[in-house]
Scaffold this motif. Structure first.
Motif, PDB file in Angstrom:
ATOM      1  N   PRO A  62       0.808  -1.229   0.000  1.00  0.00           N
ATOM      2  CA  PRO A  62       0.000   0.000   0.000  1.00  0.00           C
ATOM      3  C   PRO A  62       0.839   1.275   0.000  1.00  0.00           C
ATOM      4  O   PRO A  62       0.349   2.342  -0.378  1.00  0.00           O
ATOM      5  N   HIS A  63       2.101   1.173   0.399  1.00  0.00           N
ATOM      6  CA  HIS A  63       2.959   2.362   0.425  1.00  0.00           C
ATOM      7  C   HIS A  63       3.376   2.816  -0.964  1.00  0.00           C
ATOM      8  O   HIS A  63       3.876   3.936  -1.125  1.00  0.00           O
ATOM      9  N   LEU A  64       3.159   1.984  -1.980  1.00  0.00           N
ATOM     10  CA  LEU A  64       3.460   2.408  -3.346  1.00  0.00           C
ATOM     11  C   LEU A  64       2.609   3.605  -3.759  1.00  0.00           C
ATOM     12  O   LEU A  64       2.983   4.354  -4.654  1.00  0.00           O
ATOM     13  N   ALA A  65       1.489   3.819  -3.086  1.00  0.00           N
ATOM     14  CA  ALA A  65       0.648   4.984  -3.366  1.00  0.00           C
ATOM     15  C   ALA A  65       1.366   6.288  -3.034  1.00  0.00           C
ATOM     16  O   ALA A  65       0.964   7.360  -3.516  1.00  0.00           O
ATOM     17  N   LEU A  66       2.428   6.226  -2.233  1.00  0.00           N
ATOM     18  CA  LEU A  66       3.192   7.420  -1.854  1.00  0.00           C
ATOM     19  C   LEU A  66       4.288   7.761  -2.860  1.00  0.00           C
ATOM     20  O   LEU A  66       4.929   8.809  -2.759  1.00  0.00           O
ATOM     21  N   VAL A  67       4.543   6.880  -3.832  1.00  0.00           N
ATOM     22  CA  VAL A  67       5.605   7.091  -4.815  1.00  0.00           C
ATOM     23  C   VAL A  67       5.187   8.183  -5.793  1.00  0.00           C
ATOM     24  O   VAL A  67       4.064   8.186  -6.298  1.00  0.00           O
ATOM     25  N   ARG A  68       6.094   9.120  -6.007  1.00  0.00           N
ATOM     26  CA  ARG A  68       5.882  10.259  -6.900  1.00  0.00           C
ATOM     27  C   ARG A  68       7.068  10.362  -7.866  1.00  0.00           C
ATOM     28  O   ARG A  68       8.154   9.885  -7.561  1.00  0.00           O
ATOM     29  N   PRO A  69       6.910  11.072  -8.984  1.00  0.00           N
ATOM     30  CA  PRO A  69       8.079  11.382  -9.817  1.00  0.00           C
ATOM     31  C   PRO A  69       8.951  12.382  -9.041  1.00  0.00           C
ATOM     32  O   PRO A  69       8.445  13.426  -8.632  1.00  0.00           O
ATOM     33  N   VAL A  70      10.168  12.042  -8.781  1.00  0.00           N
ATOM     34  CA  VAL A  70      11.054  12.908  -7.990  1.00  0.00           C
ATOM     35  C   VAL A  70      12.399  13.079  -8.671  1.00  0.00           C
ATOM     36  O   VAL A  70      12.794  12.271  -9.502  1.00  0.00           O
ATOM     37  N   SER A  71      13.080  14.123  -8.279  1.00  0.00           N
ATOM     38  CA  SER A  71      14.476  14.353  -8.648  1.00  0.00           C
ATOM     39  C   SER A  71      15.271  14.392  -7.356  1.00  0.00           C
ATOM     40  O   SER A  71      14.779  14.907  -6.346  1.00  0.00           O
ATOM     41  N   PRO A  72      16.512  13.866  -7.373  1.00  0.00           N
ATOM     42  CA  PRO A  72      17.334  13.904  -6.156  1.00  0.00           C
ATOM     43  C   PRO A  72      17.598  15.337  -5.709  1.00  0.00           C
ATOM     44  O   PRO A  72      18.016  16.173  -6.501  1.00  0.00           O
ATOM     45  N   ARG A  73      17.326  15.609  -4.431  1.00  0.00           N
ATOM     46  CA  ARG A  73      17.582  16.947  -3.885  1.00  0.00           C
ATOM     47  C   ARG A  73      19.073  17.217  -3.789  1.00  0.00           C
ATOM     48  O   ARG A  73      19.504  18.375  -3.915  1.00  0.00           O
ATOM     49  N   THR A  74      19.863  16.201  -3.501  1.00  0.00           N
ATOM     50  CA  THR A  74      21.321  16.346  -3.425  1.00  0.00           C
ATOM     51  C   THR A  74      21.939  15.215  -4.251  1.00  0.00           C
ATOM     52  O   THR A  74      22.364  14.196  -3.708  1.00  0.00           O
ATOM     53  N   PRO A  75      22.019  15.375  -5.584  1.00  0.00           N
ATOM     54  CA  PRO A  75      22.504  14.288  -6.438  1.00  0.00           C
ATOM     55  C   PRO A  75      23.958  13.887  -6.185  1.00  0.00           C
ATOM     56  O   PRO A  75      24.370  12.803  -6.596  1.00  0.00           O
ATOM     57  N   ASP A  76      24.718  14.725  -5.475  1.00  0.00           N
ATOM     58  CA  ASP A  76      26.126  14.415  -5.214  1.00  0.00           C
ATOM     59  C   ASP A  76      26.350  13.548  -3.993  1.00  0.00           C
ATOM     60  O   ASP A  76      27.486  13.165  -3.710  1.00  0.00           O
ATOM     61  N   GLY A  77      25.299  13.259  -3.213  1.00  0.00           N
ATOM     62  CA  GLY A  77      25.498  12.421  -2.035  1.00  0.00           C
ATOM     63  C   GLY A  77      24.376  12.534  -1.037  1.00  0.00           C
ATOM     64  O   GLY A  77      23.383  13.240  -1.256  1.00  0.00           O
ATOM     65  N   CYS A  78      24.564  11.860   0.076  1.00  0.00           N
ATOM     66  CA  CYS A  78      23.592  11.860   1.165  1.00  0.00           C
ATOM     67  C   CYS A  78      23.459  13.283   1.713  1.00  0.00           C
ATOM     68  O   CYS A  78      24.458  13.922   2.059  1.00  0.00           O
ATOM     69  N   GLU A  79      22.244  13.743   1.773  1.00  0.00           N
ATOM     70  CA  GLU A  79      21.977  15.124   2.207  1.00  0.00           C
ATOM     71  C   GLU A  79      22.608  15.423   3.570  1.00  0.00           C
ATOM     72  O   GLU A  79      23.305  16.428   3.747  1.00  0.00           O
ATOM     73  N   GLU A  80      22.370  14.558   4.542  1.00  0.00           N
ATOM     74  CA  GLU A  80      22.896  14.787   5.895  1.00  0.00           C
ATOM     75  C   GLU A  80      24.403  14.555   5.963  1.00  0.00           C
ATOM     76  O   GLU A  80      25.124  15.315   6.627  1.00  0.00           O
ATOM     77  N   CYS A  81      24.903  13.512   5.290  1.00  0.00           N
ATOM     78  CA  CYS A  81      26.350  13.238   5.320  1.00  0.00           C
ATOM     79  C   CYS A  81      27.144  14.367   4.686  1.00  0.00           C
ATOM     80  O   CYS A  81      28.226  14.721   5.166  1.00  0.00           O
ATOM     81  N   LEU A  82      26.619  14.949   3.613  1.00  0.00           N
ATOM     82  CA  LEU A  82      27.305  16.091   2.997  1.00  0.00           C
ATOM     83  C   LEU A  82      27.397  17.250   3.974  1.00  0.00           C
ATOM     84  O   LEU A  82      28.437  17.902   4.079  1.00  0.00           O
ATOM     85  N   ARG A  83      26.323  17.492   4.710  1.00  0.00           N
ATOM     86  CA  ARG A  83      26.304  18.586   5.685  1.00  0.00           C
ATOM     87  C   ARG A  83      27.228  18.294   6.865  1.00  0.00           C
ATOM     88  O   ARG A  83      27.920  19.179   7.368  1.00  0.00           O
ATOM     89  N   LEU A  84      27.257  17.034   7.326  1.00  0.00           N
ATOM     90  CA  LEU A  84      28.038  16.651   8.516  1.00  0.00           C
ATOM     91  C   LEU A  84      29.482  16.264   8.205  1.00  0.00           C
ATOM     92  O   LEU A  84      30.307  16.168   9.113  1.00  0.00           O
ATOM     93  N   GLY A  85      29.769  15.984   6.945  1.00  0.00           N
ATOM     94  CA  GLY A  85      31.107  15.535   6.570  1.00  0.00           C
ATOM     95  C   GLY A  85      31.359  14.080   6.925  1.00  0.00           C
ATOM     96  O   GLY A  85      32.504  13.689   7.160  1.00  0.00           O
ATOM     97  N   THR A  86      30.300  13.267   6.967  1.00  0.00           N
ATOM     98  CA  THR A  86      30.446  11.847   7.299  1.00  0.00           C
ATOM     99  C   THR A  86      30.383  11.001   6.028  1.00  0.00           C
ATOM    100  O   THR A  86      29.804  11.415   5.016  1.00  0.00           O
ATOM    101  N   PRO A  87      30.973   9.791   6.067  1.00  0.00           N
ATOM    102  CA  PRO A  87      31.007   8.940   4.866  1.00  0.00           C
ATOM    103  C   PRO A  87      29.718   8.138   4.690  1.00  0.00           C
ATOM    104  O   PRO A  87      28.946   7.972   5.633  1.00  0.00           O
ATOM    105  N   TRP A  88      29.512   7.654   3.486  1.00  0.00           N
ATOM    106  CA  TRP A  88      28.397   6.748   3.204  1.00  0.00           C
ATOM    107  C   TRP A  88      28.897   5.619   2.325  1.00  0.00           C
ATOM    108  O   TRP A  88      29.978   5.707   1.738  1.00  0.00           O
ATOM    109  N   VAL A  89      28.115   4.551   2.231  1.00  0.00           N
ATOM    110  CA  VAL A  89      28.456   3.403   1.392  1.00  0.00           C
ATOM    111  C   VAL A  89      27.661   3.455   0.089  1.00  0.00           C
ATOM    112  O   VAL A  89      28.230   3.495  -0.992  1.00  0.00           O
ATOM    113  N   HIS A  90      26.338   3.433   0.186  1.00  0.00           N
ATOM    114  CA  HIS A  90      25.455   3.519  -0.978  1.00  0.00           C
ATOM    115  C   HIS A  90      24.384   4.560  -0.693  1.00  0.00           C
ATOM    116  O   HIS A  90      24.102   4.875   0.459  1.00  0.00           O
TER     117      HIS A  90
END
Length: 87
Positions: free
Chosen positions: A7-35
């Motif tokens: 039922p959560h598929l009803a929440l799926v919308r056409p979206v564009s990445p807000r921060t295409p260069d990486g994780c929004e919070e990790c970019l702000r905090l300077g922390t690493p990510w894997v995927h």
């Protein structure tokens, strides 16, 4: 027995990445990510559960936006954090 669609598929919308260069919070905090995971409701980019901070899961829990997709080239799947399953 036929499986019902998530039922959560009803929440799926056409979206564009807000921060295409990486994780929004990790970019702000300077922390690493894997995927990276893309929220399919609002376009938030968060790091996966293998990353130290798990921002995609945190975002899903705090916003009720449970369905994400990978941002890795060639990967085409969706995950629902509520059901802990592919959708």
């Amino acid at each position: 027995m036929m499986m019902q669609p998530d039922p959560h598929l009803a929440l799926v919308r056409p979206v564009s990445p807000r921060t295409p260069d990486g994780c929004e919070e990790c970019l702000r905090l300077g922390t690493p990510w894997v995927h990276l995971r893309l929220c399919l409701t609002c376009g938030h980019v968060g790091c996966c559960d293998s990353s130290p901070e798990r921002h995609a899961r945190r975002h899903a829990g705090s916003t009720a936006h449970p369905v994400v997709a990978p941002m890795e080239p060639g990967e085409n799947w969706r995950w629902c954090y509520v059901h802990e399953a592919m959708v």
